[in-house]
Enzyme design. Structure first.
Site, PDB file in Angstrom:
ATOM      1  N   ASN A  22       0.874  -1.166   0.000  1.00  0.00           N
ATOM      2  CA  ASN A  22       0.000   0.000   0.000  1.00  0.00           C
ATOM      3  C   ASN A  22       0.914   1.220   0.000  1.00  0.00           C
ATOM      4  O   ASN A  22       1.425   1.621   1.040  1.00  0.00           O
ATOM      5  CB  ASN A  22      -0.877  -0.051   1.263  1.00  0.00           C
ATOM      6  CG  ASN A  22      -1.810   1.140   1.383  1.00  0.00           C
ATOM      7  OD1 ASN A  22      -1.771   2.050   0.549  1.00  0.00           O
ATOM      8  ND2 ASN A  22      -2.622   1.144   2.420  1.00  0.00           N
ATOM      9  N   ARG A 103      -2.670  -2.028  -3.368  1.00  0.00           N
ATOM     10  CA  ARG A 103      -3.784  -1.091  -3.260  1.00  0.00           C
ATOM     11  C   ARG A 103      -3.575  -0.014  -4.323  1.00  0.00           C
ATOM     12  O   ARG A 103      -2.535   0.654  -4.348  1.00  0.00           O
ATOM     13  CB  ARG A 103      -3.771  -0.442  -1.885  1.00  0.00           C
ATOM     14  CG  ARG A 103      -4.882   0.542  -1.725  1.00  0.00           C
ATOM     15  CD  ARG A 103      -4.767   1.260  -0.416  1.00  0.00           C
ATOM     16  NE  ARG A 103      -5.999   1.939  -0.122  1.00  0.00           N
ATOM     17  CZ  ARG A 103      -6.215   2.604   0.993  1.00  0.00           C
ATOM     18  NH1 ARG A 103      -5.291   2.628   1.929  1.00  0.00           N
ATOM     19  NH2 ARG A 103      -7.351   3.202   1.190  1.00  0.00           N
ATOM     20  N   HIS A 191     -12.146   4.296  -0.264  1.00  0.00           N
ATOM     21  CA  HIS A 191     -12.133   3.406   0.909  1.00  0.00           C
ATOM     22  C   HIS A 191     -12.881   2.101   0.634  1.00  0.00           C
ATOM     23  O   HIS A 191     -13.339   1.428   1.549  1.00  0.00           O
ATOM     24  CB  HIS A 191     -12.756   4.090   2.157  1.00  0.00           C
ATOM     25  CG  HIS A 191     -11.921   5.179   2.735  1.00  0.00           C
ATOM     26  ND1 HIS A 191     -12.458   6.344   3.243  1.00  0.00           N
ATOM     27  CD2 HIS A 191     -10.586   5.289   2.893  1.00  0.00           C
ATOM     28  CE1 HIS A 191     -11.476   7.125   3.678  1.00  0.00           C
ATOM     29  NE2 HIS A 191     -10.327   6.511   3.482  1.00  0.00           N
ATOM     30  N   GLY A 222      -8.036   9.979   6.611  1.00  0.00           N
ATOM     31  CA  GLY A 222      -9.059  10.171   5.595  1.00  0.00           C
ATOM     32  C   GLY A 222     -10.344   9.614   6.193  1.00  0.00           C
ATOM     33  O   GLY A 222     -10.296   8.657   6.962  1.00  0.00           O
ATOM     34  N   ARG A 251      -8.143  17.481   5.245  1.00  0.00           N
ATOM     35  CA  ARG A 251      -8.999  17.805   4.088  1.00  0.00           C
ATOM     36  C   ARG A 251     -10.305  18.421   4.567  1.00  0.00           C
ATOM     37  O   ARG A 251     -10.840  18.010   5.604  1.00  0.00           O
ATOM     38  CB  ARG A 251      -9.299  16.544   3.275  1.00  0.00           C
ATOM     39  CG  ARG A 251      -8.111  15.990   2.530  1.00  0.00           C
ATOM     40  CD  ARG A 251      -8.401  14.632   1.907  1.00  0.00           C
ATOM     41  NE  ARG A 251      -7.498  13.626   2.419  1.00  0.00           N
ATOM     42  CZ  ARG A 251      -7.667  12.315   2.275  1.00  0.00           C
ATOM     43  NH1 ARG A 251      -8.720  11.843   1.631  1.00  0.00           N
ATOM     44  NH2 ARG A 251      -6.800  11.474   2.778  1.00  0.00           N
ATOM     45  N   ARG A 296      -6.306  12.204  18.623  1.00  0.00           N
ATOM     46  CA  ARG A 296      -5.820  12.020  20.006  1.00  0.00           C
ATOM     47  C   ARG A 296      -5.321  13.322  20.595  1.00  0.00           C
ATOM     48  O   ARG A 296      -5.619  13.669  21.730  1.00  0.00           O
ATOM     49  CB  ARG A 296      -4.696  10.984  20.040  1.00  0.00           C
ATOM     50  CG  ARG A 296      -5.170   9.583  20.329  1.00  0.00           C
ATOM     51  CD  ARG A 296      -4.073   8.602  20.120  1.00  0.00           C
ATOM     52  NE  ARG A 296      -3.572   8.676  18.748  1.00  0.00           N
ATOM     53  CZ  ARG A 296      -2.806   7.766  18.181  1.00  0.00           C
ATOM     54  NH1 ARG A 296      -2.407   6.725  18.866  1.00  0.00           N
ATOM     55  NH2 ARG A 296      -2.418   7.880  16.931  1.00  0.00           N
ATOM     56  N   GLY A 339      -8.979   4.269  12.451  1.00  0.00           N
ATOM     57  CA  GLY A 339      -8.326   4.790  13.661  1.00  0.00           C
ATOM     58  C   GLY A 339      -9.252   5.459  14.663  1.00  0.00           C
ATOM     59  O   GLY A 339      -9.277   5.104  15.842  1.00  0.00           O
ATOM     60  N   GLU A 390      -7.744  -3.650   5.428  1.00  0.00           N
ATOM     61  CA  GLU A 390      -7.713  -3.530   3.968  1.00  0.00           C
ATOM     62  C   GLU A 390      -6.692  -4.495   3.360  1.00  0.00           C
ATOM     63  O   GLU A 390      -6.904  -5.041   2.282  1.00  0.00           O
ATOM     64  CB  GLU A 390      -7.365  -2.089   3.575  1.00  0.00           C
ATOM     65  CG  GLU A 390      -8.503  -1.132   3.875  1.00  0.00           C
ATOM     66  CD  GLU A 390      -8.047   0.279   4.191  1.00  0.00           C
ATOM     67  OE1 GLU A 390      -7.315   0.456   5.190  1.00  0.00           O
ATOM     68  OE2 GLU A 390      -8.407   1.194   3.443  1.00  0.00           O
TER      69      GLU A 390
END
Ligand code: ADP
Length: 407
Positions: A22, A103, A191, A222, A251, A296, A339, A390
């Site tokens: 990836n 990927r 995704h 993302g 973003r 976090r 996450g 993934e």
């Protein structure tokens, strides 16, 4: 510095592995799977490619099994791929790489399923670079490097857009003159490998829900939502690019295009300036006034700007969840993953409270404990936490395309 611990001796029967790559702009993540459908044997990444590359690999228990670093100007993507394959071969000892699965962010209109890479496929995928200039070239670089240095090693490309090709045409259309749709200016969604994996896990974790109408939230750096009915994509928040939809780490998500025209006029921004603004300077980072793009860090900050950034993140999820429920004509369940979705109980609770009107009744204790099911018994809409994988999905596709190992 360099250490690699071979994990098998030459005396045993040779085991075959699928390597999953990836590749991003400055890193290549990898996972090594055997030919059964099981969690990765090893995982790792080369980071800081082009700067001061560092490779680290861990086994399934988290123990570091390989470490390398290179001088500051060392390794472009091609060289990094060669080093990576070399390290993996050493790590596997007498065992063998049977195939590599990649990927690839964009499959365009034509690639609605994973495909074995040939020269013709690679040329096709190259033509899609203008649709994903920040990702596609990095995804293709390792494919090209392996094709050049190990031409007999089978490679499979797996697309983030493919899962969404089942969406009805009306969902994929923008309100632009129709010639643009024919040219490929349409809502692709991303995704997809994560959503496909979640669809497969749903039938194991919540079989009653797998045939129903589910909003899945892939909330990482993302972030997007996908409306899934009976495991198929009905609609998603990301569109032509991975900047549409939710607020993300850096973003902005959906924005009135008039804002961009205004900023081009008032600030003299050109296309690259707009790109930097909406991809790298906005999102949680921008709204928090530069505190952080990382959830976090924002959760541990007392600054009002950090709280406002989180509030906007949650608000956008709640609004879009309602929109996707409308696209499906109702909703039976919600799944959180990636996450933030897997780890941030506070975000999950705030989203669940915002979705109370849809029929969500949280089980706060289960949510805090990070259990699979986090809605109360009898909640009309059930809510789940399901970790995504993934790489495992890519390994599955790679085996299926090449008809090796188990399905
Ligand atoms: P990527 O999209 O880069 O794969 P991840 O899925 O790893 O990203 O998600 C990264 C996000 O998850 C970051 O915002 C990070 O702060 C957040 N995250 C990870 N662990 C936790 C945690 N324990 N609590 C809150 N947020 C977390």
């Amino acid at each position: 510095m360099s250490t690699v611990a071979p994990t098998s001796s030459r005396e045993h029967a040779v085991t075959e592995f699928v390597v999953v790559l990836n590749a991003g702009s400055s890193s290549i993540k990898f996972a090594i799977h055997d030919l059964a459908d099981a969690p990765a044997r090893f995982r790792g990444q080369i980071e800081a490619i082009g700067v001061a590359p560092v490779l680290k690999a861990r086994d399934s228990e988290g123990k570091v099994v390989a470490e390398h670093s290179w001088p500051a100007d060392g390794l472009n993507h091609e060289a990094a791929t060669r080093e990576l394959i070399g390290t993996i071969n050493t790590l596997l000892g007498g065992d063998r790489i049977a195939a590599v699965g990649h990927r690839v962010v964009h499959g365009g209109i034509n690639y609605a399923a994973p495909v074995r890479v040939t020269d013709a496929v690679l040329a096709d995928l190259d033509k899609l670079v203008p649709l994903a200039p920040l990702h596609q070239p990095h995804n293709l670089a390792p494919i090209r490097a392996i094709a050049a240095h190990a031409p007999n090693l089978p490679q499979v490309a797996c697309f983030d857009t493919a899962f969404h090709r089942s969406q009805p045409p009306v969902v994929q259309a923008f309100g632009l003159p129709r010639s643009y749709f024919e040219q490929g200016v349409r809502r692709y969604g991303f995704h997809g490998l994560s959503y496909e994996y979640i669809a497969s896990r749903l039938s194991e974790v919540a079989p009653g829900l797998a045939a129903g109408r589910v909003v899945v939230g892939h909330l990482g750096n993302g972030a997007s939502l996908c409306a899934m009915h009976a495991g198929r994509s009905i609609a998603s928040t990301m569109g032509f690019t991975a900047v549409e939809g939710l607020l993300m780490g850096t973003r902005c998500g959906s924005i009135d295009p008039g804002v961009l025209i205004y900023l081009m006029d008032s600030e003299g921004l050109d296309a690259r300036g707009i790109e930097a603004l909406i991809y790298r300077k906005s999102g949680l980072l921008g709204v928090s006034g530069g505190i952080s793009s990382d959830m976090r860090t924002l959760r541990s900050s007392a600054a009002p700007e950090a709280k406002e950034a989180i509030a906007l993140f949650v608000h956008r999820i709640v609004r879009e969840a309602g929109s996707l429920a409308a696209a499906m004509g109702g909703i039976d369940g919600i799944v959180f993953t990636a996450g933030i979705g897997e780890n941030d109980a506070a975000t999950r609770l705030e989203v669940m409270r915002g979705c109370a009107w849809l029929g969500v009744v949280p089980d706060e204790g289960a949510n805090e404990a990070g259990r699979h099911r986090i809605s109360a018994a009898g909640s009309p809409v059930s809510v789940w936490v399901i970790p995504t994988d993934e790489e495992r999905m890519i390994a599955r596709h790679t085996r299926a395309v090449l008809t090796i190992g188990t399905k």
